[in-house]
Every structure is written in structure tokens, then in C-alpha cells.
Design an enzyme around this catalytic site. Structure first.
Site, short mmCIF file in Angstrom:
data_model
loop_
_atom_site.label_atom_id
_atom_site.label_comp_id
_atom_site.label_asym_id
_atom_site.label_seq_id
_atom_site.Cartn_x
_atom_site.Cartn_y
_atom_site.Cartn_z
N LYS A 113 0.82 -1.21 0.00
CA LYS A 113 0.00 0.00 0.00
C LYS A 113 0.86 1.27 0.00
CE LYS A 113 -4.00 -2.25 0.63
NZ LYS A 113 -3.63 -3.67 0.61
C1 LIG Z 1 -4.24 -4.79 0.12
C2 LIG Z 1 -3.44 -6.02 0.08
C3 LIG Z 1 -3.66 -7.01 -0.88
C4 LIG Z 1 -4.79 -6.93 -1.88
O1 LIG Z 1 -4.65 -5.89 -2.80
P1 LIG Z 1 -5.91 -5.34 -3.58
O2 LIG Z 1 -5.43 -4.17 -4.33
O3 LIG Z 1 -6.93 -4.99 -2.54
O4 LIG Z 1 -6.37 -6.45 -4.46
C5 LIG Z 1 -2.83 -8.11 -0.88
N1 LIG Z 1 -1.84 -8.24 0.02
C6 LIG Z 1 -1.60 -7.31 0.95
C7 LIG Z 1 -0.50 -7.53 1.92
C8 LIG Z 1 -2.37 -6.17 1.01
O5 LIG Z 1 -2.12 -5.23 1.94
#
Ligand SMILES: *Cc1c(COP(=O)(O)O)cnc(C)c1O
Length: 495
Positions: A113
Site C-alpha cells: 500500500k
Molecule cells: C491490500 C493487500 C492485498 C490486496 O490488494 P488489492 O489491491 O486490494 O487487491 C494483498 N496483500 C496485501 C499484503 C495487502 O495489503
């Protein structure tokens, strides 16, 4: 470039407008009216650049009301050595011949993120200056664990902003919770909500469509925005690392120019994988996009059958950031494939009313050609963590392991030998308990007290920000019901 809503033909805004607003008024998502297609020599040009330069190159055509100087300044500060602990920002590591892992967790909160949320606040505040008539922005974010902390870090101390994060009380790992409740800075609020992530997300969505609250806040000088991946400013920076990974594979001579690469993506809200879809549409040689889910496998079923059906219990898994039944960004893919506001709005209405919709045959077959999907349960995921560590000496977190496990299934089912990049979305230290359980074959539960043990067992080092949690002060305690959210938001902004 202008942006349109997936649900309403008449809703058109500028790039700054889309980023400042987050979500269109009628509930649709903003998408570019047309995707830029990169020039033929784009990959060659990108190959010689640093990560921040690549970010400018890719993002620039999308951000026509930002100056190149502005974008370059944002990228240099977002993807610099003070925020990321790897000079390549998003390094690619080869796991075995034909398979690499793209590590997206070298930012301040140790999850992917950060790739978007280190730059989003700069895009948002600048959008507010262009578009927001002097208003301040309050960012509201529902989080299944990683977005919340990344948003708190990204907006920490940013002038003219407040950031409130809502997480499901029982739905995040102990390290994730500690990261959030120890957040420093005067503009931050962290709230535990009783319920699961979908409850938190729908409660926050309801705040956004609450017209009377919006007007009241506006009169007081505040505009609401979102850091969830429904914001175009979240998605755009994610397109960059697909190009960057491809360039790095070329530089390492693992692929030849023009060769197609598959990407296998651990998926929750469908943001990360959608960025890969856009990269492909812009001209990146992408083969299959492999969509990996945990046992909340709504997307697996959708990609394999064309039926999206959220009518099932949400399961709590060891990959909590993917414990989601409504993948908001899928709406953007459906709009891209149908090109039809009314059709997209129709499906979304069915989803809201009946929890289910089925796309028509043409869309179904297109999806089946471009994507491939499967899922891994917790047992399989644990197994992958242990096996990959034993066989390749590589330590992965449960989300990455879900992707790795699904990739094994893909390879076995199709025999496809295309070079594949597995996206690694979090540091294993964010999920110490599950990772240790996988390595030691006995249940471990806990948070910071396990960090040292994981270091010893795996022979790796915990990221500094996670090691520091052991002595951090807890600031945000208590939990709330979703019916209290409106008041919570009001009070938070008045504070
Ligand atoms: C948010 C997240 C995901 C999923 O990503 P999306 O964009 O919601 O599909 C997968 N792994 C981790 C560690 C995340 O923080």
C-alpha cells in the site's frame, strides 16, 4: 485528460477533480476517458531510469492538470531513501528459473500500500489547491489492515489534511493493529469498528453518499476524500511497478525485449491486479494476469463463471488484507470491458440489491482469456511458506504465499512456461505468528514478542519500523459500532 464515472455518462471531471473527490457522487468510480498508449520505445526509455523517473513517465499523461515539475517533485520525495529501505524501491528477486518475486513492501509500513500511499497525499493536497477552493480535506479509510497504516503514514503531518482510519476490531493481525494504534501526529484518528471489513467499508461508503453530512462539512471548510483503492490516485501509482518490474527483468536478461510476462497477484479489492490490466492496455507485454484469492474466493468464482456472488460468509484467514467479499475495483474492469455506463450501473445495482450479478457471455469469455483465477486455503498457504523457505531460502508473508500457491496451480493446470512475476505484497514480519507457525509446524500466536524468534528461525532481519513497535506508545483504544460512524466523523473533524 479527463475522467468519467463508471456509472454516469454525464459525470466528467479533471484529474485533480477525480483525485480530490475519490468517488463520484452517484457512487461510480472515476476512470480515464481514454487510456494513454505509450510510444513504441517506451520500455527502452524506462529501462534507463530510476524508479521515481519511471513513475513520472507513466503517471504524467494521466495527470494533465499537474505540471511535470510537480509530479517529478512528488515522485522524488515519495520514492526516496528516507521512505524506502531498498534503493530499487520495488526490487525483483528471482525465486527460481522462470519465476521472480516483485517485492512491494520496502516502504515505511512494510506493505505494498505504501507504493501508492506515499504519493497519494501529495496528489490530493495539490488537487485541493487546484480544485478545492481552499477547503481542507478529511480522508476516511476503511482498512483490512494495511491501507490504514499506509494512509496514516502517507498523510502524517500533511498540512490541511486529517486522516481517519476504520479497521474491523477482530480482523487485523496484531502487528497491523499495533502499527495503527501507535500512530503519531495530530491529524490522525484510528477507530476499531465492531464487525468485519465489509461492514467497515460499507459504513464508510455510506458516509460518502450522505449528502447532508457532506453539506454540513463543506460549510465548515472540509471536503471528504478517500484513500481506499476506489481513488484513482491510489491506482495510478500502482501501474508504475508493473513497467518497472518488466524493465528490471530485461536489464537482468531474464527476458528479451517484447517477451510476454505473466503476473500473479494476491487479490482483495482488485486494485493491484487492475493496475496490471491497465499496464497491459497501455502496451506492456503482459500475458495472463493470474488472480489469487484466499478462501474468500468470490473472484475465483467470478473469473471462472461470470457470476459475482457475495452471498456467503466472510471467512477470517491468515491473509487478512484479502478477507473481502466485495472487490470494489472490479467495477472499473467491467466498465472497461463493456464501455457502457448503464450496463455497469445495472450490475452494481444488482450487487447492492441482491448481492449477485452475472455478466453477459461476451464479457465472460474476454475475462477468461485475459485472467486466470484460483485460491489457496490457510493450510495450503502455510505449506507454501514452509516449502518456499526450505527449497529456495526465501521467506514470504501469507498474502504472497497465496499468490505463489495459486501460481503453482496455474502452472500445473496449463503447462504455461511464460516467465512469471509473483507480486509480494507484505513483509513476512507483519504476520509473524502465521509465518512462524508455518516454519515451525506448531501454532504461534502473538505480535512483537515473536519478532526475535522469526529472525532467529529464518535468518532474516525485521524491518526497523516493525522492530520499533515493541516500545511504541498505544494512542488509540476503544471500539465503536458502525451506527456511531457519522458522529465519530463529525467529532473527529471538529476536534
Ligand atoms: C491490500 C493487500 C492485498 C490486496 O490488494 P488489492 O489491491 O486490494 O487487491 C494483498 N496483500 C496485501 C499484503 C495487502 O495489503
Amino acid at each position: 485528460m479527463h475522467y468519467i464515472s463508471t456509472r454516469d455518462k454525464s459525470a466528467q471531471v479533471s484529474s485533480a477533480g477525480a483525485i480530490a473527490m475519490g468517488l463520484s457522487r452517484e457512487g461510480g468510480l472515476f476512470v480515464p476517458a481514454a487510456l494513454p498508449v505509450l510510444p513504441k520505445n517506451a520500455i527502452e526509455e524506462l529501462a534507463g531510469m530510476s524508479y521515481p523517473q519511471r513513475a513520472v513517465y507513466i503517471m504524467r499523461p494521466f495527470l494533465s492538470d499537474y505540471s511535470v515539475g510537480e509530479i517529478a517533485d512528488f515522485a522524488a520525495r515519495a520514492y526516496g531513501p528516507s521512505a524506502f529501505d531498498d534503493p530499487n524501491i520495488a526490487p525483483v528477486r528471482e525465486l527460481r528459473e522462470g519465476v521472480s518475486v516483485l517485492e512491494l513492501w520496502h516502504g515505511p509500513t512494510c506493505a505494498f500500500k505504501d507504493m501508492a500511499l506515499q504519493i497519494l497525499p501529495r496528489l490530493v493536497t495539490s488537487a485541493m489547491a487546484k480544485y478545492g477552493a481552499g477547503k481542507q480535506v478529511c480522508v476516511l479509510t476503511a482498512t483490512s489492515g494495511d491501507t490504514g497504516k499506509a494512509a496514516l503514514e502517507g498523510f502524517a503531518g500533511v498540512e490541511g489534511t486529517k486522516v481517519a482510519v476504520f479497521y474491523p476490531e477482530q480482523g487485523v493481525s496484531e502487528i497491523q493493529r499495533l502499527q495503527m494504534v501507535t500512530q503519531r501526529g495530530g491529524n490522525a484518528g484510528v477507530f476499531a469498528l465492531r464487525g468485519n471489513f465489509d461492514d467497515a467499508q460499507s459504513a464508510v461508503k455510506a458516509i460518502f453518499s450522505d449528502e447532508s453530512l457532506r453539506q454540513e462539512l463543506s460549510a465548515r471548510g472540509w471536503i471528504l476524500s478517500s484513500a481506499n483503492s476506489i481513488n484513482w490516485g491510489r491506482l495510478l501509482p500502482q501501474i508504475v511497478y508493473y513497467f518497472s518490474a518488466y524493465c528490471d527483468l530485461l536489464a537482468a536478461r531474464r527476458i528479451v525485449p517484447g517477451e510476454r510476462v505473466n503476473f500473479c497477484v494476491p487479490t482483495g479489492n482488485f486494485g493491484d491486479i487492475l493496475a496490471g490490466w491497465y499496464a497491459k492496455r497501455m502496451g506492456l507485454p503482459v500475458g495472463r494476469l493470474i488472480c489469487a484469492s484466499n478462501s474468500n474466493n468470490v473472484l475465483t468464482d467470478f473469473i471462472n463463471s461470470g457470476v459475482y456472488d457475495r452471498n456467503r460468509p466472510l471467512r477470517k484467514t491468515i491473509s487478512p488484507s484479502m478477507d473481502i467479499l466485495v472487490s470494489s475495483n472490479l467495477e472499473r474492469l467491467i466498465f472497461d470491458l463493456t464501455g457502457d455506463h448503464r450496463e455497469t450501473a445495472g450490475y452494481m445495482r444488482e450487487l447492492a440489491e441482491r448481492g449477485r450479478y452475472e455478466v453477459r457471455g461476451g464479457i465472460k469469455s474476454r475475462i477468461a482469456r485475459e485472467f486466470w483465477a484460483d485460491f489457496c486455503g490457510d493450510g495450503e498457504t502455510m505449506d507454501v511458506i514452509g516449502r518456499v523457505h526450505r527449497d529456495f531460502g526465501y521467506l514470504m508473508d501469507p498474502h504472497t504465499a497465496v499468490a505463489c500457491g495459486v501460481f503453482e496451480k496455474y502452472a500445473a493446470a496449463t503447462g504455461d512456461g511464460t516467465y512469471t512475476v509473483v507480486l509480494s505484497t507484505a513483509s513476512p514480519y507483519k504476520f509473524c505468528g502465521s509465518v512462524l507457525t508455518a516454519l515451525c509446524h506448531r501454532p504461534r500466536d502473538g505480535g512483537v514478542e515473536l519478532i526475535g524468534e522469526l529472525e532467529r528461525v529464518s535468518g532474516t532481519r525485521a524491518p526497523a519500523s516493525i522492530a520499533a513497535l515493541a516500545t511504541a506508545v498505544l494512542r488509540f483504544t476503544g471500539s465503536f459500532d458502525k451506527s456511531e460512524l457519522r458522529c465519530v466523523v463529525r467529532d473527529f473533524i471538529s476536534d
